[in-house]
Design an enzyme around this catalytic site. Structure first.
Site, PDB file in Angstrom:
ATOM      1  N   ASN A   9       0.875  -1.181   0.000  1.00  0.00           N
ATOM      2  CA  ASN A   9       0.000   0.000   0.000  1.00  0.00           C
ATOM      3  C   ASN A   9       0.903   1.220   0.000  1.00  0.00           C
ATOM      4  O   ASN A   9       1.458   1.586   1.032  1.00  0.00           O
ATOM      5  CB  ASN A   9      -0.884  -0.027   1.261  1.00  0.00           C
ATOM      6  CG  ASN A   9      -1.672   1.262   1.444  1.00  0.00           C
ATOM      7  OD1 ASN A   9      -1.751   2.082   0.531  1.00  0.00           O
ATOM      8  ND2 ASN A   9      -2.243   1.440   2.628  1.00  0.00           N
ATOM      9  N   LYS A  11       0.208   4.257  -0.346  1.00  0.00           N
ATOM     10  CA  LYS A  11      -0.452   5.464   0.195  1.00  0.00           C
ATOM     11  C   LYS A  11      -0.219   6.650  -0.755  1.00  0.00           C
ATOM     12  O   LYS A  11      -0.081   6.451  -1.949  1.00  0.00           O
ATOM     13  CB  LYS A  11       0.038   5.740   1.606  1.00  0.00           C
ATOM     14  CG  LYS A  11      -0.058   4.506   2.505  1.00  0.00           C
ATOM     15  CD  LYS A  11       0.025   4.852   3.948  1.00  0.00           C
ATOM     16  CE  LYS A  11       0.093   3.573   4.761  1.00  0.00           C
ATOM     17  NZ  LYS A  11      -0.079   3.791   6.163  1.00  0.00           N
ATOM     18  N   HIS A  95      -9.547   0.966   4.796  1.00  0.00           N
ATOM     19  CA  HIS A  95      -8.282   1.202   5.519  1.00  0.00           C
ATOM     20  C   HIS A  95      -8.547   2.147   6.690  1.00  0.00           C
ATOM     21  O   HIS A  95      -9.385   3.045   6.596  1.00  0.00           O
ATOM     22  CB  HIS A  95      -7.244   1.806   4.563  1.00  0.00           C
ATOM     23  CG  HIS A  95      -5.867   1.843   5.144  1.00  0.00           C
ATOM     24  ND1 HIS A  95      -5.466   2.836   6.006  1.00  0.00           N
ATOM     25  CD2 HIS A  95      -4.818   0.998   5.007  1.00  0.00           C
ATOM     26  CE1 HIS A  95      -4.216   2.594   6.371  1.00  0.00           C
ATOM     27  NE2 HIS A  95      -3.800   1.490   5.772  1.00  0.00           N
ATOM     28  N   GLU A  97      -7.011   4.611   7.792  1.00  0.00           N
ATOM     29  CA  GLU A  97      -6.857   6.050   7.500  1.00  0.00           C
ATOM     30  C   GLU A  97      -8.124   6.595   6.848  1.00  0.00           C
ATOM     31  O   GLU A  97      -8.519   7.737   7.105  1.00  0.00           O
ATOM     32  CB  GLU A  97      -5.613   6.264   6.616  1.00  0.00           C
ATOM     33  CG  GLU A  97      -4.330   6.081   7.416  1.00  0.00           C
ATOM     34  CD  GLU A  97      -3.115   5.659   6.616  1.00  0.00           C
ATOM     35  OE1 GLU A  97      -3.122   5.761   5.377  1.00  0.00           O
ATOM     36  OE2 GLU A  97      -2.136   5.212   7.254  1.00  0.00           O
ATOM     37  N   GLU A 167      -5.192  -4.910  10.600  1.00  0.00           N
ATOM     38  CA  GLU A 167      -4.201  -3.849  10.757  1.00  0.00           C
ATOM     39  C   GLU A 167      -4.451  -3.117  12.071  1.00  0.00           C
ATOM     40  O   GLU A 167      -5.295  -2.201  12.116  1.00  0.00           O
ATOM     41  CB  GLU A 167      -4.304  -2.859   9.594  1.00  0.00           C
ATOM     42  CG  GLU A 167      -4.032  -3.477   8.238  1.00  0.00           C
ATOM     43  CD  GLU A 167      -3.485  -2.454   7.268  1.00  0.00           C
ATOM     44  OE1 GLU A 167      -2.395  -2.667   6.747  1.00  0.00           O
ATOM     45  OE2 GLU A 167      -4.132  -1.407   7.054  1.00  0.00           O
ATOM     46  N   GLY A 173       2.518   2.492  10.550  1.00  0.00           N
ATOM     47  CA  GLY A 173       3.431   3.613  10.350  1.00  0.00           C
ATOM     48  C   GLY A 173       4.119   4.080  11.622  1.00  0.00           C
ATOM     49  O   GLY A 173       4.710   5.155  11.651  1.00  0.00           O
ATOM     50  N   SER A 212       3.614  -1.985  10.194  1.00  0.00           N
ATOM     51  CA  SER A 212       5.083  -1.959  10.342  1.00  0.00           C
ATOM     52  C   SER A 212       5.737  -3.310  10.046  1.00  0.00           C
ATOM     53  O   SER A 212       6.724  -3.678  10.673  1.00  0.00           O
ATOM     54  CB  SER A 212       5.475  -1.444  11.740  1.00  0.00           C
ATOM     55  OG  SER A 212       5.016  -0.109  11.906  1.00  0.00           O
TER      56      SER A 212
HETATM   57  C1  PEP Z   1      -0.770   0.284   6.070  1.00  0.00           C
HETATM   58  O1  PEP Z   1      -1.039   1.470   6.166  1.00  0.00           O
HETATM   59  O2  PEP Z   1      -1.531  -0.462   5.440  1.00  0.00           O
HETATM   60  C2  PEP Z   1       0.433  -0.204   6.736  1.00  0.00           C
HETATM   61  C3  PEP Z   1       0.467  -1.461   7.115  1.00  0.00           C
HETATM   62  O3  PEP Z   1       1.453   0.699   6.940  1.00  0.00           O
HETATM   63  P1  PEP Z   1       2.899   0.414   7.590  1.00  0.00           P
HETATM   64  O4  PEP Z   1       3.409  -0.878   7.003  1.00  0.00           O
HETATM   65  O5  PEP Z   1       3.732   1.578   7.197  1.00  0.00           O
HETATM   66  O6  PEP Z   1       2.694   0.312   9.054  1.00  0.00           O
END
Ligand code: PEP
Length: 255
Positions: A9, A11, A95, A97, A167, A173, A212
Site C-alpha cells: 500500500n 499510500k 483502511h 486512515e 491492521e 506507520g 510496520s
Molecule cells: C498500512 O497502512 O496499510 C500499513 C500497514 O502501513 P505500515 O506498514 O507503514 O505500518
C-alpha cells in the site's frame, strides 16, 4: 495451505520518477519469488504507468480506494470499473486512515465492496483496533463489530470473494509491530468469527497482517498459521524490503 499474498500500500507517496524506479525494482526482483503472490497499490495517477511496467510480470496491480457509485456526477471520485480498466485486480477498502480521516463507516465500506466485486475486483477489506480500544480491553469487541457489520450488510458468502487485512491502528506507520503471538491471536479470532457463520469461507479467506511489517519481522509473522500474507505500507516503498517480505512468504509457504 493458503498462498501468501504480499500487497504494498504505497499510500499518497511517489513522483513519476520514483514510481518508475520502484516498479522497475519490484519487477526486476519478482522472478526470484516462487510462492508468494505479490501486488502493489500505487496512487491513482500512477496506475497506467504501473499497468505497463507490471505487464508480463507476476506482480499484480491494486488500488487504495474506489467510489461507492458506479459512474457519473461524483467529482473527484474514481469508479471501480476504471480501476478494472487499468488492469487492477485488487482494491483496498476500509483502511483505517479512510475510516478515521474520511469518515468511512460500515455502510460506505459495504457499498464500496459491492461496487468493487461487481466489476471483478477483489477487495482487501481492512479491520483493526486503535491503541485506546486495545488498552480498554475492547479489541475483540471492536473487530467483531467491524466484521459483523459487514456480514449484516453484505452476507457471509460475499467474504468468499475477498481478502481481509488485520491492521492494528497503533502499529500502522509507527514502527511498533504486533508480536507474532498478538497478531496470530487476532487472526485466529477473526477466522473463528467467520467460521461460526461459514466454515468453508473461513478456511479459504486470506487474512493479511498489516502494521510496520518489514523484511526483518516478516519471517516470524508470516509463519503463524492464520497469517496469510502482509499489507505493507512504508516498507513497500523500498523494492528490496518488499521483496524480502515476499521471500519470507515463500519460506513460510515451504514449511
Ligand atoms: C498500512 O497502512 O496499510 C500499513 C500497514 O502501513 P505500515 O506498514 O507503514 O505500518
Amino acid at each position: 495451505m493458503r498462498q501468501p499474498l504480499i500487497a504494498g500500500n504505497w499510500k499518497m507517496n511517489g513522483t513519476k520518477a520514483s514510481v518508475e524506479r520502484l516498479l522497475a525494482g519490484v519487477v526486476g526482483g519478482a522472478g526470484s519469488i516462487q510462492h508468494s503472490e505479490m501486488a502493489v497499490c500505487p496512487p491513482f495517477p500512477f496506475l497506467q504507468m504501473a499497468e505497463q511496467a507490471l505487464a508480463g510480470s507476476r506482480v499484480r496491480l491494486g488500488a487504495q480506494n474506489c467510489a461507492t457509485e458506479t459512474l457519473g456526477a461524483f467529482t473527484g471520485e474514481v469508479a471501480a470499473a476504471m480501476l478494472a480498466d487499468f488492469g487492477c485486480r485488487y482494491v483496498i477498502i476500509g483502511h483505517s486512515e479512510r475510516r478515521a480521516l474520511y469518515g468511512e463507516d460500515e455502510a460506505i465500506i459495504a457499498k464500496k465492496l459491492v461496487a468493487a466485486v461487481a466489476v471483478g475486483l477483489t477487495p482487501i477489506l481492512c479491520v483493526g483496533e486503535t491503541l485506546e480500544e486495545r488498552e480498554r480491553g475492547d479489541m475483540e469487541a471492536v473487530i467483531a463489530a467491524q466484521i459483523d457489520g459487514i456480514i449484516a450488510l453484505c452476507g457471509i458468502a460475499a467474504f468468499g470473494a475477498w481478502e481481509l487485512a488485520y491492521e492494528p491502528v497503533w502499529a500502522i506507520g509507527t514502527g511498533k509491530t504486533a508480536t507474532p503471538a498478538q497478531a496470530q491471536e487476532v487472526h485466529a479470532f477473526i477466522r473463528a468469527r467467520l467460521a461460526a457463520q461459514d466454515a468453508v469461507v473461513a478456511q479459504k479467506i486470506r487474512i493479511l497482517y498489516g502494521g510496520s511489517m518489514k523484511g526483518s519481522n516478516a519471517p516470524e509473522l508470516l509463519s503463524q498459521p492464520d497469517i496469510d500474507g502482509g499489507l505493507i505500507g512504508g516498507a513497500a516503498l523500498n523494492a528490496d524490503e518488499f521483496l524480502a517480505i515476499a521471500r519470507a512468504g515463500d519460506a513460510a509457504a515451504n514449511t
